[in-house]
Write a protein that holds these residues in place. Structure first.
Motif: not given
Length: 120
Positions: A87-111
């Motif tokens: 829930n991106k809105d809830d997660l962004l409300a905590c002040g995080c700088d980015a969200i990565i959805t699991k499962p994620f690819g290594l290209d997304e992680l590194v990028g």
């Protein structure tokens, strides 16, 4: 000097894969599955970036992120939350700088990591 990353996840397989991928990309990586005393761990390790799993045993990554962002010594450290429970809105409300959805690819992680650390 290598950029330092601290990752907290309670799944050892994910920790191992992410660590290997980021080491290959020339980052210094420390992993942990213990959320207890994570603020002290961050202060001692002095990472350039923190990655948190959202759903941890006994706590949640968004709660830890709030603690990081409220702490005057470490609140400037970028935080990525990794979550299959998105829930991106809830997660962004905590002040995080980015969200990565699991499962994620290594290209997304590194990028995402490179984007937050402005690494070429």
């Amino acid at each position: 000097m290598l950029k330092r990353i601290l990752m907290l996840d309670d799944n050892q397989d994910i920790l191992d894969v992410v660590k290997e991928a980021l080491l290959y990309e020339r980052f210094e990586v420390t992993i942990t599955s213990e959320p207890e005393n994570i603020i002290e761990t961050i202060k001692a390790y002095k990472p350039d970036l923190v990655m948190l799993d959202y759903k941890l045993n006994g706590t949640r990554g968004d709660d830890i992120c709030r603690q990081i962002k409220a702490h005057h010594q470490i609140n400037n450290i970028p935080v990525i939350i990794c979550s299959a429970y998105l829930n991106k809105d809830d997660l962004l409300a905590c002040g995080c700088d980015a969200i990565i959805t699991k499962p994620f690819g290594l290209d997304e992680l590194v990028g995402t990591v490179n984007g937050l650390l402005l690494v070429d």
